[in-house]
Design a protein around this motif. Structure first.
Motif, mmCIF file in Angstrom:
data_model
loop_
_atom_site.group_PDB
_atom_site.id
_atom_site.type_symbol
_atom_site.label_atom_id
_atom_site.label_comp_id
_atom_site.label_asym_id
_atom_site.label_seq_id
_atom_site.Cartn_x
_atom_site.Cartn_y
_atom_site.Cartn_z
ATOM 1 N N THR A 1 0.789 -1.528 0.344
ATOM 2 C CA THR A 1 -0.014 -0.004 0.063
ATOM 3 C C THR A 1 0.811 0.981 0.003
ATOM 4 N N GLN A 2 -0.058 2.615 -0.074
ATOM 5 C CA GLN A 2 1.107 3.816 -0.122
ATOM 6 C C GLN A 2 1.861 3.712 1.562
ATOM 7 N N GLU A 3 0.797 3.474 2.263
ATOM 8 C CA GLU A 3 1.043 3.524 3.395
ATOM 9 C C GLU A 3 2.565 2.785 4.072
ATOM 10 N N THR B 1 17.256 -1.404 -3.299
ATOM 11 C CA THR B 1 15.945 -1.928 -4.180
ATOM 12 C C THR B 1 14.464 -1.785 -3.422
ATOM 13 N N LEU B 2 13.615 -1.026 -4.157
ATOM 14 C CA LEU B 2 12.121 -1.164 -3.100
ATOM 15 C C LEU B 2 11.321 -2.496 -3.010
ATOM 16 N N LEU B 3 11.389 -3.158 -4.009
ATOM 17 C CA LEU B 3 11.012 -4.734 -4.114
ATOM 18 C C LEU B 3 11.558 -5.730 -4.256
ATOM 19 N N TYR B 4 11.709 -6.739 -4.122
ATOM 20 C CA TYR B 4 12.761 -7.660 -4.236
ATOM 21 C C TYR B 4 11.730 -9.342 -4.528
ATOM 22 N N PHE C 1 4.002 -10.654 -11.822
ATOM 23 C CA PHE C 1 4.135 -9.086 -12.437
ATOM 24 C C PHE C 1 3.387 -8.149 -11.536
ATOM 25 N N VAL C 2 4.112 -7.289 -11.083
ATOM 26 C CA VAL C 2 3.100 -6.456 -10.394
ATOM 27 C C VAL C 2 3.959 -4.866 -11.050
ATOM 28 N N VAL C 3 2.843 -3.844 -10.978
ATOM 29 C CA VAL C 3 3.043 -2.212 -11.740
ATOM 30 C C VAL C 3 2.546 -1.582 -10.271
ATOM 31 N N GLY C 4 2.836 -0.095 -10.957
ATOM 32 C CA GLY C 4 2.232 0.903 -9.848
ATOM 33 C C GLY C 4 3.635 1.348 -9.293
ATOM 34 N N GLN D 1 4.307 0.484 -19.973
ATOM 35 C CA GLN D 1 4.360 1.883 -20.468
ATOM 36 C C GLN D 1 3.308 2.540 -19.389
ATOM 37 N N ARG D 2 2.368 1.681 -18.840
ATOM 38 C CA ARG D 2 1.216 2.618 -18.508
ATOM 39 C C ARG D 2 1.532 2.308 -17.073
ATOM 40 N N TYR D 3 0.097 3.067 -15.828
ATOM 41 C CA TYR D 3 0.372 2.240 -14.103
ATOM 42 C C TYR D 3 1.522 2.844 -13.839
ATOM 43 N N ARG D 4 2.399 3.185 -14.358
ATOM 44 C CA ARG D 4 3.754 3.948 -13.295
ATOM 45 C C ARG D 4 3.151 4.969 -12.232
ATOM 46 N N ASN D 5 1.865 6.031 -12.703
ATOM 47 C CA ASN D 5 1.252 6.253 -11.582
ATOM 48 C C ASN D 5 0.643 6.408 -9.810
ATOM 49 N N LEU D 6 0.372 4.710 -10.190
ATOM 50 C CA LEU D 6 0.086 3.852 -8.776
ATOM 51 C C LEU D 6 0.413 4.462 -7.871
ATOM 52 N N PRO D 7 -0.048 4.733 -6.644
ATOM 53 C CA PRO D 7 0.711 5.504 -5.427
ATOM 54 C C PRO D 7 1.374 4.281 -5.078
ATOM 55 N N TYR D 8 0.352 2.877 -5.101
ATOM 56 C CA TYR D 8 0.476 1.516 -4.789
ATOM 57 C C TYR D 8 1.411 0.624 -5.762
ATOM 58 N N VAL D 9 1.277 -0.551 -5.226
ATOM 59 C CA VAL D 9 2.495 -2.079 -5.991
ATOM 60 C C VAL D 9 1.100 -3.280 -5.846
ATOM 61 N N GLY D 10 0.859 -2.727 -7.467
ATOM 62 C CA GLY D 10 -0.110 -4.816 -7.746
ATOM 63 C C GLY D 10 0.134 -5.610 -8.565
ATOM 64 N N VAL D 11 -1.240 -6.045 -9.173
ATOM 65 C CA VAL D 11 -1.234 -7.052 -9.566
ATOM 66 C C VAL D 11 -2.287 -6.845 -9.947
ATOM 67 N N LEU D 12 -2.147 -6.412 -11.539
ATOM 68 C CA LEU D 12 -3.439 -6.271 -12.812
ATOM 69 C C LEU D 12 -4.354 -7.473 -12.856
ATOM 70 N N LYS D 13 -5.116 -7.366 -13.302
ATOM 71 C CA LYS D 13 -6.131 -7.909 -13.024
ATOM 72 C C LYS D 13 -6.100 -8.975 -14.639
ATOM 73 N N PRO D 14 -6.854 -10.270 -14.671
ATOM 74 C CA PRO D 14 -5.971 -11.184 -16.129
ATOM 75 C C PRO D 14 -5.994 -10.835 -16.993
ATOM 76 N N GLU D 15 -7.440 -10.225 -17.123
ATOM 77 C CA GLU D 15 -9.053 -9.593 -18.315
ATOM 78 C C GLU D 15 -7.813 -7.896 -19.508
ATOM 79 N N VAL D 16 -7.052 -8.101 -18.617
ATOM 80 C CA VAL D 16 -6.390 -6.044 -18.659
ATOM 81 C C VAL D 16 -4.830 -6.918 -19.798
#
Ligand code: XMP
Ligand code: MG
Length: 194
Positions: A11-13, A126-129, A151-154, A161-176
């Motif tokens: 989360t952002q927090e 590194t932020l994420l490992y 595979f994570v975005v945010g 090249q999208r989703y970089r601006n999300l303030p949290y790290v998350g997993v995309l829905k498969p339909e995307v």
């Protein structure tokens, strides 16, 4: 939460609190030293921007942009430099700032390359490992969060090249991925250039 996101992993927090903690630790560890934060474009931009301001001592910031050779399914470990540092680093303590360590091959290549320029010291934050098996072990001085091998975005990380601006790290829905090509490497999007 964005409609394309299935689950938030960090989360952002949580990010905010971790960045503060890392900044504090780095401030202690590099006190009195000539520190250069080396951000790897583009994924590390939000992280380095926040981390830099959480470090309570003067330091420099520079960037490198790299792209991995090879196909989408496997990181070859051979990296092409798209943008290099502005100057020499032999008088500097270099701390590489990365968004995520996956296979670690990109980082191994960067470390080998930068070592040849004889920095006073060379470490990685590194932020994420991703928790996964690795061909070569990596030594990481600072790790924000250990996450499953997904595979994570945010927060700098993208899918096509999208989703970089999300303030949290998350997993995309498969339909995307359905109308696009699903990232073949679980961890690398087809249009990914770090
Ligand atoms: P390796 O495998 O060499 O790859 O450690 C590191 C780079 O690959 C990208 N990467 C990701 N990008 N979501 C992303 O948006 C992910 O889950 C992911 N995993 C790896 C990233 O640029 C990293 O620096
Ligand atoms: Mg990256």
């Amino acid at each position: 939460m964005h409609e394309d996101i299935e689950e938030i992993l960090v989360t952002q927090e949580q990010i905010k609190a971790k960045v503060k903690e890392l900044g504090h630790q780095i401030t202690q560890d590099y006190q009195g030293k000539n520190l250069l934060l080396l951000g790897i474009l583009k994924g590390a931009i939000p992280f380095i921007a926040d981390l830099s301001r959480a470090i309570d001592m003067l330091h420099e910031i520079d960037y490198m942009a790299v792209s991995s050779y090879g196909n989408a399914t496997q990181s070859s470990g051979v990296v092409r430099i798209l943008k290099d540092l502005e100057g020499p680093i032999d008088q500097k303590h270099v701390l590489i700032v990365e968004d995520i360590v996956d296979s670690g091959l990109t980082l191994h290549y960067m470390l080998d390359l930068l070592r040849q320029r004889h920095p006073l010291s060379l470490r990685v934050c590194t932020l994420l490992y991703k928790e996964r098996e690795r061909a070569k072990p990596l030594e990481l001085a600072y790790i924000g969060f250990r996450i499953p091998n997904l595979f994570v975005v945010g927060y700098g990380l993208d899918y096509a090249q999208r989703y970089r601006n999300l303030p949290y790290v998350g997993v995309l829905k498969p339909e995307v991925y359905q109308n696009n090509q699903k990232p073949e490497r679980q961890h690398k999007s087809p249009a990914e250039s770090s």
